[in-house]
Design an enzyme around this catalytic site. Structure first.
Site, PDB file in Angstrom:
ATOM      1  N   MET A 147      48.387  46.678  40.766  1.00 51.86           N
ATOM      2  CA  MET A 147      48.599  46.687  39.328  1.00 51.86           C
ATOM      3  C   MET A 147      47.264  46.782  38.599  1.00 51.86           C
ATOM      4  O   MET A 147      46.205  46.758  39.201  1.00 51.86           O
ATOM      5  CB  MET A 147      49.349  45.425  38.892  1.00 51.86           C
ATOM      6  CG  MET A 147      50.775  45.330  39.403  1.00 51.86           C
ATOM      7  SD  MET A 147      51.668  43.987  38.610  1.00 51.86           S
ATOM      8  CE  MET A 147      50.698  42.590  39.179  1.00 51.86           C
ATOM      9  N   CYS A 148      47.335  46.854  37.281  1.00 55.71           N
ATOM     10  CA  CYS A 148      46.152  46.968  36.442  1.00 55.71           C
ATOM     11  C   CYS A 148      45.413  45.632  36.358  1.00 55.71           C
ATOM     12  O   CYS A 148      45.879  44.608  36.844  1.00 55.71           O
ATOM     13  CB  CYS A 148      46.554  47.425  35.044  1.00 55.71           C
ATOM     14  SG  CYS A 148      47.527  48.949  35.023  1.00 55.71           S
ATOM     15  N   GLN A 149      44.258  45.659  35.718  1.00 54.61           N
ATOM     16  CA  GLN A 149      43.472  44.451  35.483  1.00 54.61           C
ATOM     17  C   GLN A 149      43.172  44.340  33.992  1.00 54.61           C
ATOM     18  O   GLN A 149      42.908  45.347  33.319  1.00 54.61           O
ATOM     19  CB  GLN A 149      42.167  44.494  36.268  1.00 54.61           C
ATOM     20  CG  GLN A 149      42.355  44.398  37.775  1.00 54.61           C
ATOM     21  CD  GLN A 149      42.045  43.023  38.330  1.00 54.61           C
ATOM     22  OE1 GLN A 149      41.070  42.393  37.965  1.00 54.61           O
ATOM     23  NE2 GLN A 149      42.883  42.565  39.236  1.00 54.61           N
TER      24      GLN A 149
END
Length: 228
Positions: A1-3
């Protein structure tokens, strides 16, 4: 996933060291290689920068980590795509206008089957579930708080928590959200925070940083309790 990364302070400050560590996760120390973005809010103004390439390889990201932009609120995002191709229209932070201010939004997580009807006041430009959720949030805030001439941040926070809970039924919904005056954050799965305070008398500088994973530094990081 994104950060995710966010900063909020009681006076304009710089966060170059934190951004250097954070952008390295966009291809050097992390696998988030599908674009990045940063929004620097200071008063009524906001500077937005986005790029669909790896943050670790971006000359623009390198410049922003060196150039001392002062801001009271910063949102940053490195993307690992789940919906939508790597492209400028799919890079966070997303922005829209409401009540004469620019609102910035970042999301970490994946939503499934989230497609409520939109009135047309706010519509997605790209293909991400994140931007769709942002447009729906903005629409609901505008509709449900229209009777208030100037909604207090606590009213916005209360409604935002209720709306985010509805979206969260469709998957993971960690978010950062700001109008440059207040920073709103929701932890659904994983977020951490740290606080910096410099004791200089009555006008004491205070800054809070938030990140998906700790960014190091001299101050300890603490985990949010995920929302239920």
């Amino acid at each position: 996933m994104c950060q995710l990364f966010a900063m909020n302070s009681n006076r304009p400050m710089t966060v170059q060291a934190a951004l250097r560590t954070f952008t390295a996760r966009g291809g050097r120390t992390g696998e988030h290689v599908d674009g990045w973005g940063m929004a620097f809010h200071d008063g009524e103004g906001c500077r937005l920068f986005i790029d669909p390439q790896r943050a670790a390889d971006s000359a623009l990201a390198d410049f922003l980590c060196l150039y001392p932009i002062q801001a009271t609120t910063v949102l940053a995002h490195v993307r690992k795509a789940t919906h939508g191709i790597p492209a400028p229209v799919n890079c966070h932070p997303f922005q829209r206008e409401w009540r004469g201010r620019r609102w910035s939004f970042c999301h970490n997580g994946k939503l499934l089957d989230f497609a409520p009807a939109l009135s047309g006041d706010y519509v997605p430009v790209g293909q991400t579930d994140s931007e769709y959720a942002f447009c729906w949030l903005m629409e609901q805030l505008r509709r449900q708080l229209k009777a208030q001439a100037e909604p207090h941040w606590q009213d916005i926070a209360t409604l935002l928590a209720e709306l985010a809970s509805q979206i969260g039924r469709h998957g993971e919904f960690n978010l950062t959200f700001t109008d440059g005056q207040a920073l709103y954050t929701l932890c659904a799965t994983r977020l951490t925070w740290t606080q910096h305070t410099q004791h200089h008398g009555r006008d004491t500088p205070r800054m809070v940083q938030i990140a998906t994973e700790p960014l190091g530094g001299a101050h300890p990081w603490h985990s949010f309790v995920p929302a239920r």
